[in-house]
Design an enzyme around this catalytic site. Structure first.
Site, mmCIF file in Angstrom:
data_model
loop_
_atom_site.group_PDB
_atom_site.id
_atom_site.type_symbol
_atom_site.label_atom_id
_atom_site.label_comp_id
_atom_site.label_asym_id
_atom_site.label_seq_id
_atom_site.Cartn_x
_atom_site.Cartn_y
_atom_site.Cartn_z
ATOM 1 N N ARG A 16 0.805 -1.231 0.000
ATOM 2 C CA ARG A 16 0.000 0.000 0.000
ATOM 3 C C ARG A 16 0.838 1.281 0.000
ATOM 4 N NH1 ARG A 16 -4.051 -1.140 4.727
ATOM 5 N NH2 ARG A 16 -2.715 -2.947 5.037
ATOM 6 N N GLN A 77 13.345 -14.540 6.193
ATOM 7 C CA GLN A 77 12.101 -15.283 5.977
ATOM 8 C C GLN A 77 11.807 -15.210 4.471
ATOM 9 O OE1 GLN A 77 8.413 -13.496 7.248
ATOM 10 N NE2 GLN A 77 7.454 -15.477 7.666
ATOM 11 N N ASN A 392 39.067 30.377 -4.117
ATOM 12 C CA ASN A 392 39.800 29.267 -3.495
ATOM 13 C C ASN A 392 40.029 28.114 -4.459
ATOM 14 O OD1 ASN A 392 37.026 28.747 -3.564
ATOM 15 N ND2 ASN A 392 37.169 27.287 -1.867
ATOM 16 N N ARG A 446 43.387 47.800 -8.021
ATOM 17 C CA ARG A 446 42.310 48.194 -8.937
ATOM 18 C C ARG A 446 42.831 49.291 -9.844
ATOM 19 N NH1 ARG A 446 39.322 51.239 -3.926
ATOM 20 N NH2 ARG A 446 40.287 53.271 -4.251
HETATM 21 C C1 UD1 Z 1 -1.158 -9.082 13.108
HETATM 22 C C2 UD1 Z 1 -1.849 -9.922 14.163
HETATM 23 C C3 UD1 Z 1 -3.142 -9.231 14.581
HETATM 24 C C4 UD1 Z 1 -2.848 -7.822 15.076
HETATM 25 C C5 UD1 Z 1 -2.065 -7.063 14.026
HETATM 26 C C6 UD1 Z 1 -1.610 -5.731 14.582
HETATM 27 C C7 UD1 Z 1 -1.274 -12.188 13.598
HETATM 28 C C8 UD1 Z 1 -1.738 -13.458 13.010
HETATM 29 N N1 UD1 Z 1 -2.149 -11.197 13.604
HETATM 30 O O1 UD1 Z 1 -1.981 -8.994 11.978
HETATM 31 O O2 UD1 Z 1 -3.781 -9.953 15.613
HETATM 32 O O3 UD1 Z 1 -4.040 -7.154 15.371
HETATM 33 O O4 UD1 Z 1 -0.891 -7.807 13.640
HETATM 34 O O5 UD1 Z 1 -1.064 -4.976 13.566
HETATM 35 O O6 UD1 Z 1 -0.159 -12.108 14.068
HETATM 36 N N2 UD1 Z 1 5.379 -10.132 9.026
HETATM 37 C C9 UD1 Z 1 6.501 -10.852 8.682
HETATM 38 N N3 UD1 Z 1 6.344 -12.055 8.080
HETATM 39 C C10 UD1 Z 1 5.135 -12.583 7.805
HETATM 40 C C11 UD1 Z 1 3.988 -11.832 8.160
HETATM 41 C C12 UD1 Z 1 4.142 -10.616 8.769
HETATM 42 O O7 UD1 Z 1 7.629 -10.414 8.922
HETATM 43 O O8 UD1 Z 1 5.082 -13.693 7.246
HETATM 44 C C13 UD1 Z 1 5.553 -8.820 9.664
HETATM 45 C C14 UD1 Z 1 5.061 -7.680 8.800
HETATM 46 O O9 UD1 Z 1 6.129 -7.162 8.008
HETATM 47 C C15 UD1 Z 1 4.606 -6.677 9.855
HETATM 48 C C16 UD1 Z 1 4.140 -7.545 11.001
HETATM 49 O O10 UD1 Z 1 4.757 -8.798 10.819
HETATM 50 O O11 UD1 Z 1 5.655 -5.863 10.307
HETATM 51 C C17 UD1 Z 1 2.629 -7.687 11.054
HETATM 52 O O12 UD1 Z 1 2.168 -8.227 9.856
HETATM 53 P P1 UD1 Z 1 0.744 -7.834 9.270
HETATM 54 O O13 UD1 Z 1 0.471 -8.687 8.086
HETATM 55 O O14 UD1 Z 1 0.637 -6.381 9.159
HETATM 56 O O15 UD1 Z 1 -0.220 -8.233 10.476
HETATM 57 P P2 UD1 Z 1 -1.416 -9.244 10.492
HETATM 58 O O16 UD1 Z 1 -0.889 -10.625 10.395
HETATM 59 O O17 UD1 Z 1 -2.424 -8.823 9.522
#
Ligand code: UD1
Ligand code: MG
Length: 473
Positions: A16, A77, A392, A446
């Site tokens: 986004r 990852q 300079n 000058r």
């Molecule tokens: C997650 C939580 C949700 C919470 C929300 C808060 C889970 C399953 N859900 O949502 O309960 O309300 O955060 O923002 O945990 N990331 C990784 N690897 C992955 C997935 C995510 O590094 O495979 C990182 C993302 O870059 C981010 C963070 O984890 O910094 C959260 O990921 P995002 O997908 O935004 O959160 P949700 O899983 O939707």
């Protein structure tokens, strides 16, 4: 919080943002998003700080390594299969000595150390192997909901939006995604997470239900200000959280005795230091490692980057100062430019459209109008006239100019370096000076003025005739 390891999740893509730059490298107050939680982790003395990277990992690692050399470990990852899966990639980097693991997100920049301390307290108070931060949102859509036992009020599970019933979706208390977990509990339970859910991901949040099933208490700490735990997914959020950070920094400075006249238009980087009774006017930008002493006045529109300003200095409007130092009582501006290596000694004055680079202006010396002073050493009590230029650079090398104490450089002087002008010398206005000038000497460089008595009218007549001829053609 003695033996703590921190895992920061930052492998996600951030579509986004609509950007070729990884989301977590977009900056708030000049500091990339992911540097904020790293800074927090380092403040908490985590051993170690582990960053889970995935999308554009090379760029993220390079940025982190440049600012925190050797202080952060990276866990890759390759595929983003959920928050639980992300932690699985990092767990082997958690040493046996770690008692607790703090889990943070790389896109949550405003979290404060005192809140993490509160979360630890909550865990300790309930001897809970797992504690997490919650907050209550007017619009909780998209977040994991915190489900509690109606009788005891204790947490029973976290349910993700996509897995939630309409009833659960009405819950306004959400999981912020920040956890303190006993290392042993984490190791034992990560392997128990499954992908049996609406998104086919390993949910870290399932740790809550696993703890409850094993009859462990789960603690929560609710933050009052949702901003503090808000994750950034769009540029609009980046802007609004940057504004919240500006407010926070302005509030801290006010509490320390600094007047920030308009926090909405003032940009002060997090590491900037400012002394008591200094006034920061609207539209000022203080960047990098700028430090400002007490009782200074930084007027509107000034932009300071890595500048060192002593006490009782006045920076007048629209001055630009970078990697330069200003000593007590000096006055700079309006419209001055101090470039790297400029140093203005006590009570020096630099005025409008004066540019200094690698130049020291001695105690009480003045360069008040329209000048370029580069690679120049100026003594005390000297006066540099309007329009003075140090030459300079000859197209190949840079050369220095020495100007002694008490020297007077008249207006529009051209000083061709390398050059030395010894103390109390006097340079006539309009001079081009190429040779050394000794102490107390008066130098002219000058053409002499010549006067043709009464010839002004002849000149006018000739000019009139020329103009008339040109019209006829
Ligand atoms: C997650 C939580 C949700 C919470 C929300 C808060 C889970 C399953 N859900 O949502 O309960 O309300 O955060 O923002 O945990 N990331 C990784 N690897 C992955 C997935 C995510 O590094 O495979 C990182 C993302 O870059 C981010 C963070 O984890 O910094 C959260 O990921 P995002 O997908 O935004 O959160 P949700 O899983 O939707
Ligand atoms: Mg997700």
């Amino acid at each position: 919080m003695s033996t703590l390891a921190t895992i920061i999740l930052a492998a996600g893509q951030g579509t986004r943002m609509k950007s070729s730059l990884p989301k977590v490298l977009h900056a708030l107050l000049g500091r990339p998003m992911v540097h904020w939680p790293i800074q927090l982790s380092l403040e908490l003395k985590s051993e170690p700080t582990i960053l889970v990277v995935g999308h554009q990992n090379a760029a993220v690692e390079a940025s982190v390594e440049a600012s925190f050399p050797g202080q952060v470990r990276f866990a890759l990852q390759k595929e983003q299969r959920g928050t639980g899966h992300a932690v699985m990639q990092a767990i082997s980097a958690v040493p046996d000595s770690a008692e607790h693991v703090l889990i943070l997100y790389g896109d949550v920049p405003l979290l404060e150390a005192q809140t993490v301390a509160k979360l630890f307290e909550a865990a300790r108070a309930r001897t809970a192997p797992l504690a997490f931060i919650t907050t209550t949102l007017k619009n909780p859509t998209g977040y994991g909901r915190v489900v509690r036992d109606p009788k005891t009020g204790d947490v029973t599970k976290i349910v993700e939006e996509k897995d939630a019933s309409p009833e659960v979706r009405r819950i306004a208390e959400i999981n912020a995604g920040i956890y303190v977990v006993e290392a042993r509990f984490l190791r034992e339970n990560l392997g128990r997470l499954t992908e049996n859910n609406a998104q086919g991901e390993y949910y870290l949040t399932d740790l809550v239900a696993l703890a409850i099933a094993a009859h462990h208490p789960v603690a929560t700490y609710e933050v009052a200000d949702p901003n503090e735990v808000e994750g950034i997914n769009s540029r609009a959020q980046l802007a609004s959280l940057s504004a919240a950070l500006r407010k926070r920094i302005a509030a801290r400075l006010s509490a320390e005795g600094v007047t920030v006249v308009d926090e909405n238009t003032t940009y002060i980087a997090p590491s900037v230091e400012i002394g008591q009774d200094t006034i920061i006017e609207a539209g000022v930008h203080l960047r990098g490692r700028t430090s400002i002493g007490a009782r200074c006045h930084i007027d509107a529109g000034a932009i300071l980057t890595d500048a060192k300003i002593a006490d009782d200095v006045r920076i007048l409007p629209y001055s630009v100062i970078e990697q330069a130092e200003v000593h007590p009582g000096a006055i700079i501006g309006p419209f001055s430019r101090l470039r790297p290596g400029a140093e203005i000694m006590e009570n020096g004055h630099v005025g409008n459209f004066v540019e200094l680079k690698k130049t020291r202006l001695g105690k009480g010396s003045k360069a008040n109008h329209l000048a370029y002073l580069g690679d120049t050493e100026i003594g005390e009590g000297a006066n540099i006239g309007a329009g003075t230029i140090t030459c300079n650079y000859d197209g190949f090398g840079k050369y220095t100019t020495q100007i002694g104490d008490g020297v007077f450089v008249g207006s529009n002087a051209t000083l061709v370096a390398p050059l030395a002008i010894d103390k109390n010398a006097y340079i006539a206005a309009g001079s081009t000076i190429t040779d050394p000038v000794h102490a107390n000497d008066l130098a002219f460089g000058r053409a002499r003025q010549s006067v043709k008595t009464g010839r002004a009218e002849d000149l006018r007549a000739a000019a009139r005739e020329r103009a008339a001829k040109a019209k006829k053609k």
